[in-house]
Write a protein that holds these residues in place. Structure first.
Motif, PDB file in Angstrom:
ATOM      1  N   UNK A  62      26.883  79.554 -62.002  1.00 27.25           N
ATOM      2  CA  UNK A  62      25.498  79.786 -61.581  1.00 27.25           C
ATOM      3  C   UNK A  62      24.563  78.665 -62.024  1.00 27.25           C
ATOM      4  N   UNK A  63      24.863  78.054 -63.156  1.00 28.58           N
ATOM      5  CA  UNK A  63      23.999  76.977 -63.656  1.00 28.58           C
ATOM      6  C   UNK A  63      24.364  75.619 -63.066  1.00 28.58           C
ATOM      7  N   UNK A  64      25.395  75.570 -62.217  1.00 33.45           N
ATOM      8  CA  UNK A  64      25.742  74.335 -61.522  1.00 33.45           C
ATOM      9  C   UNK A  64      26.333  73.265 -62.408  1.00 33.45           C
ATOM     10  N   UNK A  65      27.112  73.656 -63.409  1.00 37.76           N
ATOM     11  CA  UNK A  65      27.687  72.682 -64.340  1.00 37.76           C
ATOM     12  C   UNK A  65      28.926  71.992 -63.783  1.00 37.76           C
TER      13      UNK A  65
ATOM     14  N   UNK B 263      24.249  72.926 -57.702  1.00 40.80           N
ATOM     15  CA  UNK B 263      24.439  72.057 -58.868  1.00 40.80           C
ATOM     16  C   UNK B 263      23.209  71.197 -59.159  1.00 40.80           C
ATOM     17  N   UNK B 264      22.159  71.348 -58.347  1.00 43.79           N
ATOM     18  CA  UNK B 264      20.921  70.625 -58.615  1.00 43.79           C
ATOM     19  C   UNK B 264      21.008  69.135 -58.378  1.00 43.79           C
ATOM     20  N   UNK B 265      21.704  68.737 -57.308  1.00 46.69           N
ATOM     21  CA  UNK B 265      21.831  67.326 -56.965  1.00 46.69           C
ATOM     22  C   UNK B 265      21.260  67.074 -55.579  1.00 46.69           C
ATOM     23  N   UNK B 266      20.950  65.807 -55.303  1.00 48.46           N
ATOM     24  CA  UNK B 266      20.315  65.459 -54.035  1.00 48.46           C
ATOM     25  C   UNK B 266      21.154  64.437 -53.273  1.00 48.46           C
TER      26      UNK B 266
END
Length: 422
Positions: A210-213, A277-280
């Protein structure tokens, strides 16, 4: 009264019929809703049963042969195969035999063979796990085994088949810190930096999901991006990008990434994973040959291929395919390499890779590209964890399922870095 386990078994039988009879792939069937009406636990069980049957299909057929004067119709044969898998994994004989006899009886064309199914499966039950273990490792279907033996030799192919039969552990690629991911998930960091977990796992329930690690990516598939080294600040095109593991790697490394793929559905999955994962990265839905934006520092081309390197995770592949598409794929790969080179700036690098075990989709493609493009060179590979036996004569890496057997193996892959003249 509904028989316990029958819906999952019928669904597994349907998958097996579609794969072995219609040439459909498991992922394609599931995406089309083949299991949509089942509850989650039955969906998982049906896929597991079908996968286990495909992985051990040759051994199951050898076990059935003494009890069959001739091969029964596919509907019956696939029910028997599934029954063998369950009986030889220790499931209670009464429930297994009754379930597959019912599956045979429900089909009007085969209902007269329910007595045969009952008799055969009870004989198999008498042999049980001991009889199963006494049979040899399942052989790959001949259409694929023959070219593999020609390429790598019988001994190597036998070792690959053992790896296919054993299946695959779960590999993760860490966004930042592999050791932290290993500590959280109970995995181990491999020499190339991937995190490996043994045993079965529900991916979405693992710590760090869930935290995108991290994201799921076979250890072999994670190596091509590493061939580029430090990508921070580089403009990189991920051509034929879906399902997106390499896009995530490039973005995590600080590259300015453009991911291109023709499949709208698969690119939606890439975008979803990027968000998790919070990437662009910029995602573009387009045919690779129609994409003509140039000037990239690097292009990663994971070209469409036979996928023969992924059998340990996709045991349906050698039964859904027959090799008839090889010629078209090889031609497409050649044209993709030529096109990708036009998208690079002078001095730029092209990582070409395929998840194939066939040299025509790997080593030969690079050798031919060097002939077609004067001045094109193969860049040296300096990557953590690369074994000497992986290196090939033309300067690429050849990975095989029988490598790292003590660690759980890896997918079959070929990869090389081509440098465009400055």
């Amino acid at each position: 009264m509904r028989q316990t386990g029958l819906p999952a078994r019928r669904a597994a039988h349907h998958l097996l019929m579609q794969i072995t009879g219609e040439g459909r792939l498991m992922a394609e069937l599931v995406a089309a809703g083949a299991l949509a009406e089942l509850p989650p636990e039955d969906r998982a069980r049906a896929q597991r049963l079908a996968s286990d049957a495909l992985r051990g299909l040759d051994r199951a057929d050898r076990m059935l042969k003494p009890y069959l004067k001739k091969a029964p119709p596919p509907h019956v044969m696939n029910a028997l195969r599934l029954g063998v898998i369950e009986l030889c994994s220790g499931e209670a004989a009464h429930g297994v035999v009754n379930a597959y006899v019912e599956i045979v009886a429900r089909n009007k064309r085969t209902q007269s063979m329910k007595g045969l199914a009952n008799a055969v499966l009870r004989k198999v039950a008498d042999e049980g796990p001991d009889g199963w273990a006494a049979r040899p490792v399942p052989l790959t279907p001949g259409w694929l085994r023959q070219p593999l033996v020609a390429a790598w030799g019988r001994e190597a192919v036998t070792a690959m088949e053992a790896a296919h039969f054993a299946g695959a552990p779960l590999d993760l690629t860490a966004k930042d810190d592999p050791q932290a991911v290993a500590d959280a998930t109970g995995g181990a960091v491999l020499r190339t930096g991937s995190v490996r977990l043994s045993g079965g796992h529900q991916v979405s329930t693992l710590p760090g999901y869930d935290s995108g690690d991290w994201w799921v990516q076979d250890a072999a598939a994670a190596i091509p991006v590493k061939l580029l080294g430090d990508v921070a600040g580089l403009t990189v095109l991920d051509l034929c990008a879906a399902p997106g593991g390499k896009t995530l790697q490039l973005a995590a490394g600080g590259a300015d990434v453009m991911a291109v793929d023709l499949s709208e559905r698969r690119m939606a999955r890439v975008a979803k994973n990027l968000a998790r994962v919070g990437l662009a990265a910029k995602t573009v839905i387009a045919d690779a040959f129609a994409f003509d934006q140039g000037g990239f520092d690097a292009v990663l081309l994971d070209a469409p291929c036979s996928a023969t390197g992924t059998i340990r995770r996709h045991p349906d592949l050698p039964y859904a395919k027959d090799g008839s598409e090889f010629g078209a794929l090889i031609d497409q790969q050649e044209r993709l390499i030529d096109h990708a080179l036009t998208l690079l700036k002078p001095g730029g690098r092209l990582v070409f890779c395929t998840c194939s075990l066939l040299p025509d989709e790997g080593e030969v493609q690079v050798e031919d590209a060097l002939t077609r493009h004067p001045g094109l060179t193969v860049a040296p590979i300096e990557v953590q964890g690369v074994e000497p036996e992986w290196r090939t004569e033309e300067g690429g890496l050849r990975l095989r399922p029988d490598y790292w057997t003590d660690l759980g193996g890896m997918d079959g892959f070929y990869m090389a870095v081509l440098t465009k003249p400055a």
